[in-house]
Scaffold this motif. Structure first.
Motif, PDB file in Angstrom:
ATOM      1  N   GLU A  58     -27.099 -23.419  56.577  1.00 31.40           N
ATOM      2  CA  GLU A  58     -27.315 -24.724  55.954  1.00 31.40           C
ATOM      3  C   GLU A  58     -26.080 -25.612  55.996  1.00 31.40           C
ATOM      4  N   VAL A  59     -24.908 -24.997  56.199  1.00 24.77           N
ATOM      5  CA  VAL A  59     -23.660 -25.766  56.197  1.00 24.77           C
ATOM      6  C   VAL A  59     -22.881 -25.490  57.470  1.00 24.77           C
ATOM      7  N   LYS A  60     -22.121 -26.494  57.868  1.00 23.49           N
ATOM      8  CA  LYS A  60     -21.219 -26.336  59.000  1.00 23.49           C
ATOM      9  C   LYS A  60     -19.800 -26.434  58.449  1.00 23.49           C
ATOM     10  N   VAL A  61     -19.030 -25.393  58.597  1.00 22.57           N
ATOM     11  CA  VAL A  61     -17.668 -25.367  58.075  1.00 22.57           C
ATOM     12  C   VAL A  61     -16.719 -25.861  59.160  1.00 22.57           C
ATOM     13  N   VAL A  62     -15.918 -26.864  58.801  1.00 23.05           N
ATOM     14  CA  VAL A  62     -14.880 -27.372  59.702  1.00 23.05           C
ATOM     15  C   VAL A  62     -13.561 -27.341  58.948  1.00 23.05           C
ATOM     16  N   GLU A  63     -12.492 -27.167  59.673  1.00 25.56           N
ATOM     17  CA  GLU A  63     -11.174 -27.228  59.055  1.00 25.56           C
ATOM     18  C   GLU A  63     -10.804 -28.683  58.848  1.00 25.56           C
ATOM     19  N   TRP A  64     -10.050 -28.965  57.817  1.00 21.01           N
ATOM     20  CA  TRP A  64      -9.700 -30.326  57.447  1.00 21.01           C
ATOM     21  C   TRP A  64      -9.019 -31.075  58.580  1.00 21.01           C
ATOM     22  N   ASP A  65      -8.195 -30.398  59.353  1.00 19.94           N
ATOM     23  CA  ASP A  65      -7.409 -31.071  60.393  1.00 19.94           C
ATOM     24  C   ASP A  65      -8.051 -31.022  61.778  1.00 19.94           C
ATOM     25  N   GLU A  66      -9.316 -30.631  61.869  1.00 22.03           N
ATOM     26  CA  GLU A  66      -9.982 -30.541  63.173  1.00 22.03           C
ATOM     27  C   GLU A  66     -10.400 -31.890  63.731  1.00 22.03           C
ATOM     28  N   GLY A  67     -10.314 -32.924  62.936  1.00 21.58           N
ATOM     29  CA  GLY A  67     -10.690 -34.244  63.420  1.00 21.58           C
ATOM     30  C   GLY A  67     -12.118 -34.633  63.064  1.00 21.58           C
ATOM     31  N   ASP A  68     -12.963 -33.661  62.723  1.00 23.57           N
ATOM     32  CA  ASP A  68     -14.318 -33.989  62.263  1.00 23.57           C
ATOM     33  C   ASP A  68     -14.217 -34.645  60.889  1.00 23.57           C
ATOM     34  N   THR A  69     -15.112 -35.576  60.633  1.00 26.70           N
ATOM     35  CA  THR A  69     -15.156 -36.181  59.305  1.00 26.70           C
ATOM     36  C   THR A  69     -16.247 -35.471  58.525  1.00 26.70           C
ATOM     37  N   PRO A  70     -15.851 -34.622  57.583  1.00 28.52           N
ATOM     38  CA  PRO A  70     -16.874 -33.879  56.838  1.00 28.52           C
ATOM     39  C   PRO A  70     -17.617 -34.780  55.868  1.00 28.52           C
ATOM     40  N   GLN A  71     -18.846 -34.419  55.600  1.00 23.56           N
ATOM     41  CA  GLN A  71     -19.640 -35.153  54.617  1.00 23.56           C
ATOM     42  C   GLN A  71     -19.236 -34.713  53.207  1.00 23.56           C
ATOM     43  N   VAL A  72     -18.890 -33.438  53.080  1.00 25.63           N
ATOM     44  CA  VAL A  72     -18.472 -32.872  51.799  1.00 25.63           C
ATOM     45  C   VAL A  72     -17.221 -32.046  52.038  1.00 25.63           C
ATOM     46  N   VAL A  73     -16.231 -32.226  51.175  1.00 26.98           N
ATOM     47  CA  VAL A  73     -15.027 -31.411  51.242  1.00 26.98           C
ATOM     48  C   VAL A  73     -15.033 -30.466  50.043  1.00 26.98           C
ATOM     49  N   VAL A  74     -14.725 -29.193  50.302  1.00 23.92           N
ATOM     50  CA  VAL A  74     -14.678 -28.184  49.250  1.00 23.92           C
ATOM     51  C   VAL A  74     -13.219 -27.778  49.060  1.00 23.92           C
ATOM     52  N   VAL A  75     -12.743 -27.911  47.828  1.00 20.14           N
ATOM     53  CA  VAL A  75     -11.379 -27.518  47.494  1.00 20.14           C
ATOM     54  C   VAL A  75     -11.461 -26.366  46.505  1.00 20.14           C
ATOM     55  N   VAL A  76     -10.737 -25.291  46.810  1.00 20.07           N
ATOM     56  CA  VAL A  76     -10.719 -24.110  45.962  1.00 20.07           C
ATOM     57  C   VAL A  76      -9.321 -23.966  45.381  1.00 20.07           C
ATOM     58  N   LEU A  77      -9.234 -23.874  44.053  1.00 17.57           N
ATOM     59  CA  LEU A  77      -7.942 -23.670  43.412  1.00 17.57           C
ATOM     60  C   LEU A  77      -8.121 -22.979  42.075  1.00 17.57           C
ATOM     61  N   ASP A  78      -7.013 -22.427  41.597  1.00 15.30           N
ATOM     62  CA  ASP A  78      -7.079 -21.718  40.320  1.00 15.30           C
ATOM     63  C   ASP A  78      -7.046 -22.673  39.139  1.00 15.30           C
ATOM     64  N   VAL A  79      -6.080 -23.589  39.165  1.00 20.69           N
ATOM     65  CA  VAL A  79      -5.879 -24.485  38.030  1.00 20.69           C
ATOM     66  C   VAL A  79      -5.780 -25.919  38.538  1.00 20.69           C
ATOM     67  N   LEU A  80      -6.367 -26.828  37.812  1.00 16.74           N
ATOM     68  CA  LEU A  80      -6.305 -28.245  38.171  1.00 16.74           C
ATOM     69  C   LEU A  80      -5.088 -28.859  37.483  1.00 16.74           C
ATOM     70  N   ASP A  81      -3.912 -28.614  38.061  1.00 20.61           N
ATOM     71  CA  ASP A  81      -2.672 -29.145  37.505  1.00 20.61           C
ATOM     72  C   ASP A  81      -2.296 -30.443  38.225  1.00 20.61           C
ATOM     73  N   ASP A  82      -1.107 -30.971  37.938  1.00 20.83           N
ATOM     74  CA  ASP A  82      -0.691 -32.247  38.532  1.00 20.83           C
ATOM     75  C   ASP A  82      -0.614 -32.185  40.050  1.00 20.83           C
ATOM     76  N   ASP A  83      -0.113 -31.074  40.597  1.00 20.32           N
ATOM     77  CA  ASP A  83      -0.033 -30.939  42.055  1.00 20.32           C
ATOM     78  C   ASP A  83      -1.426 -30.948  42.682  1.00 20.32           C
ATOM     79  N   ALA A  84      -2.349 -30.231  42.061  1.00 16.89           N
ATOM     80  CA  ALA A  84      -3.719 -30.198  42.577  1.00 16.89           C
ATOM     81  C   ALA A  84      -4.363 -31.582  42.491  1.00 16.89           C
ATOM     82  N   LEU A  85      -4.111 -32.304  41.408  1.00 15.39           N
ATOM     83  CA  LEU A  85      -4.663 -33.658  41.271  1.00 15.39           C
ATOM     84  C   LEU A  85      -4.124 -34.589  42.345  1.00 15.39           C
TER      85      LEU A  85
END
Length: 189
Positions: free
Chosen positions: A10-37
């Motif tokens: 159902e989904v096509k996974v592309v790397e952020w720097d591959e040049g494709d413009t994704p419709q949805v970006v998924v970000v995975v992180l532990d804590v939403l701190d200032d750096d993550a924001l």
């Protein structure tokens, strides 16, 4: 996360720097701190992709911060099964938001407080525009000039010019056409 999603047709996974413009970006992180924001804000500024955030912990304020960055799909890591991720990604791709149910109530309470305590006393709504500003933009979109709008709304021409100038300055819009385009994109007119 990436390997789990690659196995899903159902989904096509592309790397952020591959040049494709994704419709949805998924970000995975532990804590939403200032750096993550900062990362989320950068993605929001430089991409048209909608955002899904997978995080270990998120509170009400962090939820609001993520939403400000265009991340309207939130999944706790403990709930991030491949099926759940595909559901949330699909919903976000369609323009819907997905938030853990226990955070939705507090988010709506914050929205209500913001409207009642901050925006409404200044004659504004979440659009950043007052009803008068919206009406002026609607008439501009219909092709009326300043004098016609002034007569139609029973204001002076100077008032109409001030209303348009205030809207364009506050929203950083270049001209009347840009203001009308903004109002159309926001669904205001």
């Amino acid at each position: 996360m990436s390997s789990q999603l690659r196995a899903r047709p159902e989904v096509k996974v592309v790397e952020w720097d591959e040049g494709d413009t994704p419709q949805v970006v998924v970000v995975v992180l532990d804590v939403l701190d200032d750096d993550a924001l900062r990362v989320l804000r950068h993605i929001h500024r430089t991409s048209t992709a909608r955002g899904v955030l997978v995080t270990t912990h998120i509170d009400e304020q962090q939820l609001v911060n993520a939403a400000e960055c265009g991340f309207v799909g939130i999944v706790r890591r403990s709930e991030a099964t491949p099926e759940r991720l595909v559901q949330v990604i699909g919903s976000v791709a369609k323009g819907e938001g997905r938030v853990p149910p226990d955070l939705l109530g507090s988010l709506l309470e914050q929205v209500g407080r913001l409207q009642g305590q901050v925006l409404a006393p200044h004659g504004l709504s979440f659009t950043g525009l007052s009803p008068r500003e919206i009406e002026v933009l609607r008439l501009v979109a219909e092709g009326y000039d300043t004098s016609d709008i002034a007569v139609k709304l029973s204001y002076s021409e100077r008032t109409i010019k001030n209303v348009l100038h205030a809207v364009m300055s506050r929203l950083n819009l270049r001209n009347r056409s840009h203001a009308v385009a903004y109002a159309l994109r926001q669904g205001l007119i």
